[in-house]
Every structure is written in structure tokens, then in C-alpha cells.
Design an enzyme around this catalytic site. Sequence first.
Site, short mmCIF file in Angstrom:
data_model
loop_
_atom_site.label_atom_id
_atom_site.label_comp_id
_atom_site.label_asym_id
_atom_site.label_seq_id
_atom_site.Cartn_x
_atom_site.Cartn_y
_atom_site.Cartn_z
N GLU A 79 33.56 46.20 38.55
CA GLU A 79 32.83 45.00 38.16
C GLU A 79 33.71 44.12 37.28
OE1 GLU A 79 29.76 45.42 35.13
OE2 GLU A 79 29.99 47.58 35.30
N CYS A 111 27.96 49.45 37.05
CA CYS A 111 28.65 50.76 36.94
C CYS A 111 28.27 51.72 38.06
CB CYS A 111 28.30 51.42 35.61
SG CYS A 111 28.80 50.46 34.21
N HIS A 233 26.20 58.93 33.60
CA HIS A 233 26.95 57.70 33.32
C HIS A 233 27.12 57.61 31.80
CE1 HIS A 233 28.35 53.70 32.96
NE2 HIS A 233 27.20 53.21 32.51
P1 HMG Z 1 24.36 48.50 17.72
O1 HMG Z 1 23.71 47.33 17.14
O2 HMG Z 1 25.83 48.64 17.61
O3 HMG Z 1 23.87 49.82 17.12
O4 HMG Z 1 23.97 48.52 19.25
P2 HMG Z 1 22.47 50.39 16.53
O5 HMG Z 1 22.09 49.66 15.29
O6 HMG Z 1 21.48 50.54 17.61
O7 HMG Z 1 23.03 51.82 16.15
C1 HMG Z 1 23.54 52.66 17.12
C2 HMG Z 1 23.20 54.08 16.71
O8 HMG Z 1 23.93 54.37 15.50
C3 HMG Z 1 21.73 54.32 16.35
O9 HMG Z 1 21.44 55.62 16.78
C4 HMG Z 1 21.72 54.25 14.84
O10 HMG Z 1 20.65 54.95 14.24
C5 HMG Z 1 23.04 54.89 14.52
P3 HMG Z 1 20.01 55.91 17.50
O11 HMG Z 1 18.97 55.52 16.52
O12 HMG Z 1 20.01 55.05 18.73
O13 HMG Z 1 20.10 57.36 17.81
N1 HMG Z 1 23.59 54.55 13.21
C6 HMG Z 1 24.18 55.44 12.40
N2 HMG Z 1 24.40 56.76 12.53
C7 HMG Z 1 25.06 57.41 11.52
N3 HMG Z 1 25.47 56.76 10.37
C8 HMG Z 1 25.24 55.45 10.19
C9 HMG Z 1 24.58 54.74 11.24
N4 HMG Z 1 24.23 53.44 11.40
C10 HMG Z 1 23.62 53.34 12.61
N5 HMG Z 1 25.66 54.85 9.09
C11 HMG Z 1 24.24 49.05 21.54
C12 HMG Z 1 24.21 49.60 20.12
C13 HMG Z 1 24.35 50.20 22.51
C14 HMG Z 1 22.93 48.31 21.84
C15 HMG Z 1 25.44 48.09 21.69
O14 HMG Z 1 26.61 48.78 21.44
C16 HMG Z 1 25.51 47.45 23.08
O15 HMG Z 1 24.86 46.45 23.34
N6 HMG Z 1 26.37 48.04 23.99
C17 HMG Z 1 26.51 47.55 25.35
C18 HMG Z 1 25.32 47.87 26.24
C19 HMG Z 1 25.26 49.34 26.61
O16 HMG Z 1 26.20 50.07 26.50
N7 HMG Z 1 24.08 49.75 27.13
C20 HMG Z 1 23.91 51.09 27.63
C21 HMG Z 1 22.87 51.16 28.75
S1 HMG Z 1 23.27 50.02 30.06
C22 HMG Z 1 24.52 50.81 30.94
O17 HMG Z 1 24.73 51.98 30.78
C23 HMG Z 1 25.30 49.99 31.89
C24 HMG Z 1 26.65 49.53 31.39
O18 HMG Z 1 27.59 50.58 31.45
C25 HMG Z 1 27.12 48.34 32.24
C26 HMG Z 1 27.09 48.46 33.74
O19 HMG Z 1 26.30 49.11 34.35
O20 HMG Z 1 27.90 47.73 34.31
C27 HMG Z 1 26.62 49.05 29.95
#
Ligand code: HMG
Length: 390
Positions: A79, A111, A233
Amino acid sequence: MKIGIDKIGFATSQYVLQMDDLAQSRGADPEKFSKGLLLNALSISPITDDIITLGASAADSILTEEDRASIDMVIVATESSVDQSKAAAVYVHSLLGIQPFARSVEMKEACYSATAALDYARLHVDKHPEAKVLVIASDIAKYGAETPGESTQGAGSVAMLITQNPHILELNDNTLAQTRDIMDFWRPNYSTTPYVNGMYSTKQYLDMLKTTWLEYQKRFETSLTDFAAFCFHLPFPKLALKGFNKIMDKSLPAELQEKLQENFENSILYSKQIGNIYTGSLFLGLLSLLENSQNLVAGDQIAFFSYGSGAVAEIFTGKLVEGFQNQLKASRLRELKERIVLSVEEYEKIFFEEAVLDEAGNASFANYKTGPFALKEIREHQRIYGKVND
Ligand code: HMG
């Protein structure tokens, strides 16, 4: 006929960004990345090491001269394509010296598409038993500096040779896909980075897993007890861990639960050091599992959850073949430690560099470190690839 993965190879870039450095620069707690996402480092590719050079490197590491003389189809699933018309597979076919009477195409659905490529390859071999199909999943995951997705970037390719009587994994016929028209992650043609509804995407991933797995078990009268490992994935390993916990059946014997848990931990080891490689990440999980697990034996069944935003998911399964260990490499984690560590400033400059073309469509590049292949220049809008030492 037994058809499946005969060989599997991997390539990533020669540069790396440590998550602790990124955390410090972005004013985040390092544990947000190391524990919240389960990520330690991201592979960072320079402009001269794109999906074609990485894909060719991954395949070059596994192919013999005999393979190159008999492969009759090359599929690149990606992609992060470099051209709207010419398939990346055509460049790769040429770089690898594959015999000319082959079909070369590119496939896309976020993906997910490498899984569709495996399906196509399997059908092709079923019809033409002597055929060998090279499936390459190759991507560079770029979200942009200081975006929410920045911590889940990465770069890399997985190459798989699909044949009859494979030496690693026989693919079973039972597969189940699901399609949902959603906007969780997409990249319009005019944008170099995706638009992402991050939280929504994670919910969709988990719900597609739950609903596809439920239906899969019903249709094929199976359950977790039939499997030694479940690969997911891996957009970032923490999401896969949530998926693993979602499907785990707490009534299973403790021993089986422990085995599945241990194998899950082994399947995310490479991803933790590399980040998201989109199409290849599920198969990087398989490679990581096979190269690090101590408890797998021939005959073990492995389940796979493929997910591509937009969204298409698929569950499929395979059986490990006698002697699968002989096709693997023990040195992968050590080699990853040899990547050149970039400062955050260097990463921002290198990862997001765009070609600057003159009026005639020419561009040249700095001499970055790559694997065996590199994008050498752009000449009159044509991308010129070659071996690094030529
Ligand atoms: P974010 O704002 O970086 O993080 O977004 P957050 O605030 O949600 O925190 C992430 C985790 O860290 C949470 O854990 C927090 O609690 C924890 P959870 O509650 O979810 O278990 N956290 C901490 N832990 C320990 N110590 C601390 C601390 N602070 C926070 N101090 C997000 C995360 C994934 C949304 C962002 O990185 C993003 O948008 N990424 C891109 C999208 C993505 O990867 N989506 C996955 C599903 S879609 C997919 O798989 C397809 C894809 O591969 C593309 C395709 O298909 O082509 C993406």
C-alpha cells in the site's frame, strides 16, 4: 495436493529509531511506547531503499538459481506503491533475474493484500503443480512527524515462495474473509501519509477479529484447542496482545494456554524492533514465531488473522511441515542490532525526504546505506534500480 510456504525471507532498512529517543523528543513517557504499545524501535528507510529494493532483498535472501529459473508468477502486495501504473513486481522480477515467461502484478487492500496474494498463489499452484509463485509483502509505514500514528511507523518486506510440497507450512483450504466498508485508515492519491481514526481503527480490528473467529469456528467446526499458535496482523504488538486476550478461552487446560501465550510472545519479538510493515507484518509475526519458539513441532496447526483497513479481514490456517526448522535463520535479532541508530532530527530528515526533480525529471540522491539493491537515481521520471556494487 499440499501447497504452502516453501521458503520465507525478510529484509528491513539499515537505519533505526529508538522509541526512547522518540519519547524524549515528543515529551512522552517512554513507557507509553514500551508498555503501552509494546514497541522498542522502528526501522527507518531512506529514499533509496523503497518497497522495491526491500522486496527484492527479502526475496534475494531465499532464492536459488533454480528458483529464479522456475518462478512463473511474482506478486507484490503493498500500500506504499511507487507508481500508479507499473507494478512493483515488474521491477522486482528484473532485479532478481527471474525467467521472462512469468506474470508480475501488484495487489492492494491496505495491510490485507498479501493474504489475498497467498490465496491467488495457492490457486495457481493447484492448477499448475510445477509452478512456483513469489509473494512479496512490502511496505513503508509513514504517518508523519508528530502525528498520533508516528510511534507505529516502520519499513520492511517479507518474501514467500509458494510451491507444492512446501518445506515450511502447508496452507489449509479453510479460509474465511470479512469485508466492512469503514473509514478507519485510508490514503487518498494526493496524500503521502494516511488519514487515520486511530481509536476507531483499533476497535474495528478487534471486532473484525472477534466476529470472523466466531464464524470461522462455527463453519469449520474448530476451536483454539486445535492450534499451537495464533499469529496476528501487527500494526503494533499491544493491539495484537489485546486480540490474543480476546480470543483466549480461559477454560482451556492451563498448559495449552501457556503454550499459546509463549508462542504469542515469540511472534511479536521482531515487530517490537521494527514497527508496522503493513502487508508484511502478519508474516513477520510468523517468521518471528518460527525462529524463536522452542515448542513447535511438525504437524502443529497455526492460525492467522489478517487485517487491512478499509476493511478486509481473513482467518486462515496452516500446518507445520517436517524439517521446517531447516529453512530458518537464528541470527535475525542480532542482525537487527546492527542497524544504524538515528537521532530524531536525522530520522525526520531521512524518512520524509522526497525526490526533488529538475525540469527534465531527473533526481539524484545521497549515498545512504541499503541492502543489496538501491534506487540509484530518477532519470527522465524513470526510477533506476540496481545492485549496490554495480
Ligand atoms: P496514542 O494516542 O499514541 O496512544 O494512540 P494512547 O493514548 O491510546 O495510548 C496507547 C496505549 O499506551 C494505551 O494502552 C495507554 O493506556 C498506554 P491501552 O489503554 O490501549 O491498553 N499508555 C501507557 N502505558 C504505560 N505507561 C504510560 C502510558 N501512557 C499511555 N505512561 C494509536 C495509539 C494506536 C491510536 C496511534 O498510534 C495510531 O493512530 N496508530 C495508527 C493506527 C493503527 O495502528 N491502528 C491499528 C488498527 S488498524 C490496522 O491494524 C491497519 C493498519 O495496519 C493499516 C492498514 O491496514 O493498512 C494500521
